[in-house]
Design an enzyme around this catalytic site. Sequence first.
Site, PDB file in Angstrom:
ATOM      1  N   ASP A  11       0.810  -1.219   0.000  1.00 28.04           N
ATOM      2  CA  ASP A  11       0.000   0.000   0.000  1.00 28.04           C
ATOM      3  C   ASP A  11       0.840   1.265   0.000  1.00 28.04           C
ATOM      4  O   ASP A  11       2.060   1.224   0.171  1.00 28.04           O
ATOM      5  CB  ASP A  11      -0.961  -0.007   1.213  1.00 28.04           C
ATOM      6  CG  ASP A  11      -0.297  -0.537   2.480  1.00 28.04           C
ATOM      7  OD1 ASP A  11       0.941  -0.506   2.563  1.00 28.04           O
ATOM      8  OD2 ASP A  11      -1.021  -0.981   3.376  1.00 28.04           O
ATOM      9  N   ASP A  50      -7.320  -2.453  14.362  1.00 28.60           N
ATOM     10  CA  ASP A  50      -8.708  -2.759  13.991  1.00 28.60           C
ATOM     11  C   ASP A  50      -8.802  -4.042  13.154  1.00 28.60           C
ATOM     12  O   ASP A  50      -9.833  -4.328  12.554  1.00 28.60           O
ATOM     13  CB  ASP A  50      -9.356  -1.574  13.246  1.00 28.60           C
ATOM     14  CG  ASP A  50      -8.691  -1.271  11.904  1.00 28.60           C
ATOM     15  OD1 ASP A  50      -7.727  -1.979  11.528  1.00 28.60           O
ATOM     16  OD2 ASP A  50      -9.133  -0.320  11.213  1.00 28.60           O
ATOM     17  N   HIS A 104      -7.070  -4.825  10.439  1.00 26.86           N
ATOM     18  CA  HIS A 104      -6.857  -4.737   8.988  1.00 26.86           C
ATOM     19  C   HIS A 104      -5.555  -5.393   8.554  1.00 26.86           C
ATOM     20  O   HIS A 104      -4.598  -5.459   9.320  1.00 26.86           O
ATOM     21  CB  HIS A 104      -6.925  -3.289   8.485  1.00 26.86           C
ATOM     22  CG  HIS A 104      -5.799  -2.394   8.910  1.00 26.86           C
ATOM     23  ND1 HIS A 104      -5.982  -1.073   9.250  1.00 26.86           N
ATOM     24  CD2 HIS A 104      -4.463  -2.601   9.039  1.00 26.86           C
ATOM     25  CE1 HIS A 104      -4.822  -0.519   9.555  1.00 26.86           C
ATOM     26  NE2 HIS A 104      -3.884  -1.416   9.441  1.00 26.86           N
ATOM     27  N   GLU A 158      -9.723  -1.975   5.591  1.00 28.40           N
ATOM     28  CA  GLU A 158     -10.360  -1.614   6.850  1.00 28.40           C
ATOM     29  C   GLU A 158     -11.605  -2.473   7.088  1.00 28.40           C
ATOM     30  O   GLU A 158     -12.120  -3.101   6.152  1.00 28.40           O
ATOM     31  CB  GLU A 158     -10.753  -0.129   6.801  1.00 28.40           C
ATOM     32  CG  GLU A 158      -9.573   0.816   6.611  1.00 28.40           C
ATOM     33  CD  GLU A 158      -8.659   0.918   7.843  1.00 28.40           C
ATOM     34  OE1 GLU A 158      -8.580  -0.046   8.632  1.00 28.40           O
ATOM     35  OE2 GLU A 158      -8.031   1.974   7.998  1.00 28.40           O
TER      36      GLU A 158
END
Length: 260
Positions: free
Chosen positions: A67, A136, A138, A143
């Site tokens: 990413d 979280d 990910h 997400e």
Amino acid sequence: MEVIISETYEEMSRLAAREVARMLNSKPNAVLGLATGSTPLGLYKELVRMHKEEGLDFSQVTTFNLDEYVGLTKDHPQSYHYFMHENLFKHINIPVQNVYIPSGTTDNYRAFCAWYEQRIREVGGIDLQILGIGSDGHIAFNEPSSSLGSRTRIKTLARQTIEDNARFFEKIEDVPVFAITMGVGTILEARQIILVANGEKKADAVARAVEGPVTSMITASALQLHPDCTVFLDRPAAGKLQMIDYYQWVQAKQPGAPKT
Ligand code: F6R
């Protein structure tokens, strides 16, 4: 999933790096998928050491990063281009033309994403994908609520991720809101996956990823569907696993296991 628990971050990083070295020794022209963030820093440091002291060779290796932040140029100190150069590429003998990182500044994201996926296919797919995990749950920047079949695309970062990553920026407003990221579906196509996680802050996400139901609310849980995924943890990150005794039992018995 195989879970390997280490007493320290350094040991965890060494074991994960050994897995990468094993891949490069058996396939010198392997295709690696790479992550950024704090977690793999120890792993990259160990790969650099292996390159310098043991001759670990990257001359035929190709890499694809997961990413990049949208809007950050390659020379921005918080861009993932910059991170990879500083922490890995400038210390090893990988040819620049073999390094692929999503662009955060293209004027056609749709075309770029399609090209990125196509390049991965053209080089024969990713042999070994390195992952971290967000608090979280990910993987890459997929997400919660991301499709488990998703491909490389633009994602809007969750507030939690922006807060977590604010530590790298001067102020929270400077954290980009958008990122270009490989999808969960892209990641699952890698032939082998290793996920590294350390620290108590990751314990919840790790437990939900490894032992919880497979759900788009914790995109790392999709790794349960992968046939060759190993999770390298330090003790605090393993702190909420229900099956911890079993993982340690398996780890202890491993030397006597039949070779497959
Ligand atoms: C980065 C990436 C992210 C990170 C995750 C954990 O390329 O894909 O999923 O792995 O946000 O980041 P750290 O390691 O900084 O806690």
